[in-house]
Design a protein around this motif. Sequence first.
Motif, mmCIF file in Angstrom:
data_model
loop_
_atom_site.group_PDB
_atom_site.id
_atom_site.type_symbol
_atom_site.label_atom_id
_atom_site.label_comp_id
_atom_site.label_asym_id
_atom_site.label_seq_id
_atom_site.Cartn_x
_atom_site.Cartn_y
_atom_site.Cartn_z
ATOM 1 N N ASN A 112 0.802 -1.216 0.000
ATOM 2 C CA ASN A 112 0.000 0.000 0.000
ATOM 3 C C ASN A 112 0.839 1.271 0.000
ATOM 4 O OD1 ASN A 112 0.490 -1.234 2.633
ATOM 5 N ND2 ASN A 112 -0.470 0.582 3.505
ATOM 6 N N LYS A 113 1.981 1.248 0.646
ATOM 7 C CA LYS A 113 2.855 2.425 0.651
ATOM 8 C C LYS A 113 4.257 1.983 1.034
ATOM 9 C CE LYS A 113 2.249 3.840 5.496
ATOM 10 N NZ LYS A 113 1.901 4.953 6.408
ATOM 11 N N MET A 114 5.220 2.836 0.769
ATOM 12 C CA MET A 114 6.581 2.573 1.212
ATOM 13 C C MET A 114 6.863 3.431 2.433
ATOM 14 S SD MET A 114 9.300 0.926 1.144
ATOM 15 C CE MET A 114 9.274 -0.009 -0.376
ATOM 16 N N SER A 115 7.281 2.794 3.492
ATOM 17 C CA SER A 115 7.628 3.477 4.734
ATOM 18 C C SER A 115 8.792 2.723 5.357
ATOM 19 C CB SER A 115 6.430 3.497 5.691
ATOM 20 O OG SER A 115 6.068 2.169 6.040
ATOM 21 N N SER A 116 9.310 3.247 6.436
ATOM 22 C CA SER A 116 10.471 2.600 7.062
ATOM 23 C C SER A 116 10.136 1.199 7.535
ATOM 24 C CB SER A 116 10.970 3.450 8.239
ATOM 25 O OG SER A 116 9.918 3.717 9.138
ATOM 26 N N TYR A 117 8.925 1.013 8.072
ATOM 27 C CA TYR A 117 8.591 -0.334 8.568
ATOM 28 C C TYR A 117 8.174 -1.273 7.440
ATOM 29 C CZ TYR A 117 4.028 2.066 8.892
ATOM 30 O OH TYR A 117 2.895 2.805 8.644
ATOM 31 N N LYS A 118 7.621 -0.725 6.351
ATOM 32 C CA LYS A 118 7.325 -1.587 5.213
ATOM 33 C C LYS A 118 8.631 -2.050 4.549
ATOM 34 C CE LYS A 118 2.926 -1.437 5.730
ATOM 35 N NZ LYS A 118 1.964 -0.685 4.933
ATOM 36 N N LYS A 119 9.657 -1.212 4.606
ATOM 37 C CA LYS A 119 10.959 -1.621 4.085
ATOM 38 C C LYS A 119 11.501 -2.814 4.860
ATOM 39 C CE LYS A 119 12.474 2.895 2.350
ATOM 40 N NZ LYS A 119 13.430 4.013 2.561
ATOM 41 N N ILE A 120 11.213 -2.852 6.165
ATOM 42 C CA ILE A 120 11.667 -3.978 6.984
ATOM 43 C C ILE A 120 11.046 -5.280 6.475
ATOM 44 C CG2 ILE A 120 11.625 -5.001 9.298
ATOM 45 C CD1 ILE A 120 11.639 -2.127 10.415
ATOM 46 N N ILE A 121 9.744 -5.240 6.170
ATOM 47 C CA ILE A 121 9.065 -6.416 5.626
ATOM 48 C C ILE A 121 9.724 -6.833 4.312
ATOM 49 C CG2 ILE A 121 6.885 -7.304 4.707
ATOM 50 C CD1 ILE A 121 5.417 -5.367 6.553
ATOM 51 N N TYR A 122 9.910 -5.848 3.441
ATOM 52 C CA TYR A 122 10.465 -6.118 2.110
ATOM 53 C C TYR A 122 11.849 -6.742 2.189
ATOM 54 C CZ TYR A 122 12.273 -5.049 -2.571
ATOM 55 O OH TYR A 122 12.846 -5.123 -3.812
ATOM 56 N N TYR A 123 12.731 -6.139 2.992
ATOM 57 C CA TYR A 123 14.102 -6.640 3.037
ATOM 58 C C TYR A 123 14.219 -7.974 3.778
ATOM 59 C CZ TYR A 123 15.726 -2.302 0.966
ATOM 60 O OH TYR A 123 15.938 -1.259 0.087
ATOM 61 N N SER A 124 13.368 -8.207 4.763
ATOM 62 C CA SER A 124 13.405 -9.511 5.443
ATOM 63 C C SER A 124 12.872 -10.609 4.520
ATOM 64 C CB SER A 124 12.612 -9.471 6.755
ATOM 65 O OG SER A 124 11.258 -9.156 6.542
ATOM 66 N N LEU A 125 11.910 -10.259 3.645
ATOM 67 C CA LEU A 125 11.441 -11.202 2.631
ATOM 68 C C LEU A 125 12.571 -11.543 1.663
ATOM 69 C CD1 LEU A 125 9.148 -12.704 1.023
ATOM 70 C CD2 LEU A 125 8.833 -10.547 -0.215
ATOM 71 N N LEU A 126 13.265 -10.517 1.178
ATOM 72 C CA LEU A 126 14.380 -10.743 0.250
ATOM 73 C C LEU A 126 15.456 -11.617 0.883
ATOM 74 C CD1 LEU A 126 14.990 -7.244 -1.408
ATOM 75 C CD2 LEU A 126 13.635 -9.151 -2.265
ATOM 76 N N GLU A 127 15.752 -11.355 2.144
ATOM 77 C CA GLU A 127 16.784 -12.135 2.834
ATOM 78 C C GLU A 127 16.377 -13.598 2.942
ATOM 79 O OE1 GLU A 127 19.249 -12.174 7.081
ATOM 80 O OE2 GLU A 127 17.744 -10.625 6.684
ATOM 81 N N LYS A 128 15.102 -13.832 3.243
ATOM 82 C CA LYS A 128 14.630 -15.213 3.390
ATOM 83 C C LYS A 128 14.634 -15.946 2.048
ATOM 84 C CE LYS A 128 13.120 -18.767 5.512
ATOM 85 N NZ LYS A 128 13.972 -19.456 6.513
ATOM 86 N N LEU A 129 14.226 -15.286 0.984
ATOM 87 C CA LEU A 129 14.169 -15.927 -0.327
ATOM 88 C C LEU A 129 15.557 -16.149 -0.920
ATOM 89 C CD1 LEU A 129 11.129 -14.095 -1.970
ATOM 90 C CD2 LEU A 129 11.171 -16.352 -0.896
ATOM 91 N N GLY A 130 16.492 -15.285 -0.572
ATOM 92 C CA GLY A 130 17.858 -15.441 -1.048
ATOM 93 C C GLY A 130 17.990 -15.209 -2.541
ATOM 94 N N SER A 131 18.992 -15.824 -3.125
ATOM 95 C CA SER A 131 19.317 -15.571 -4.528
ATOM 96 C C SER A 131 18.475 -16.381 -5.500
ATOM 97 C CB SER A 131 20.801 -15.881 -4.772
ATOM 98 O OG SER A 131 21.073 -17.245 -4.463
ATOM 99 N N ASP A 132 17.601 -17.251 -4.984
ATOM 100 C CA ASP A 132 16.796 -18.099 -5.876
ATOM 101 C C ASP A 132 15.527 -17.416 -6.360
ATOM 102 O OD1 ASP A 132 18.598 -20.172 -5.635
ATOM 103 O OD2 ASP A 132 17.602 -21.018 -3.878
#
Length: 357
Positions: A112-132
Amino acid sequence: MYINSHNEEKGGLKDKAHSQLSSLQINQKDKTPKYKQIVKSVIKDIERGYYTKNDQLMSITELSIEYLLSRDTVEKAYRELKILGYIESVHGKGFFVKSVKEQKTKVLFVMNKMSSYKKIIYYSLLEKLGSDAKVDLHIHNYDLEAFDDIIEKNIGNYNYYIVMPHFRNEYQPESIQRILNKIPKNELILLDKKIAGFEDVPTIYQDFEKDIFNVFEQNLDILNRYEKLEFIFPANENYPKEIAQGFRTFCAFNNITSAVSTSANDALRGFENKTLYVVIEDNDLASVIKFSKEKGLKLGSDIGLISFNDTTLKEVLGVTVITTDFEAMGKRAGEVLLNKLKISEKNDFYLINRDSA
């Protein structure tokens, strides 16, 4: 469309064929040729992990009957899949997955929007998914038409769609459901909010009304130091109204003097000593802190302050927060995607007590 593995005993093949069909994506209204749709659907299932090497596909006849397609259409699709290197034919046995391409899982994340806490969700998702996995991010800014446009332009181009379905309260639930229904349910993951009619879709959510009631109930010792609670709930319709309802219910249940204002300026105009302010937006947070300094009021004593949603800045400032665990939400979404989990799970919500309350 999955039948079985190449090394299955032949006797149980036909019965298993009709019990393990995957959802072949054929859209009769799509102008794309049917054989191209079959090719795209099979490749998508291979990339999603529904097929592994040596898994057997339906025969041309079975696929034709099951999906009301001509044999020529299915033959053409299988021929192209062979040319692309995804399948092979074994004389007298059928068609089998030849190679599971080393290709990244494609994910569309719509928030819905980009904010500091939404960035946390986004980057933790990226970290979990990794390079695949490759994750593309789109923002709908609470606008249903913008969301519809994003989905229309991207449907069929991704293996998974992760959606944060927060929209302005003026939109009817049926309108939101209509757009979400364009996404195959086995490709959809909902974050932060439940949507009626999508109970069978993996969801990691907050229960806004119950969360605020319960977290305040668990921290009555802090709140009881103040004579009044005032919730600064913005006038725009971007925030779930259940949050304010949970606040009102808690105060009524505990016979606490309370008020709800739409801005910090309105709330502070009638300031009374020993009032605790609960704020959502950062500009209201800044207004309360500025007001306390100008008036020589001590945060956590003369005036109280609790903010929604934790950030590093609030931690540095010593601001007490009530918050969901954004890092856990993003990580859990990644686990759902990687392990194909079918869950409906409430994310943790809690109070972090610092110096301001």
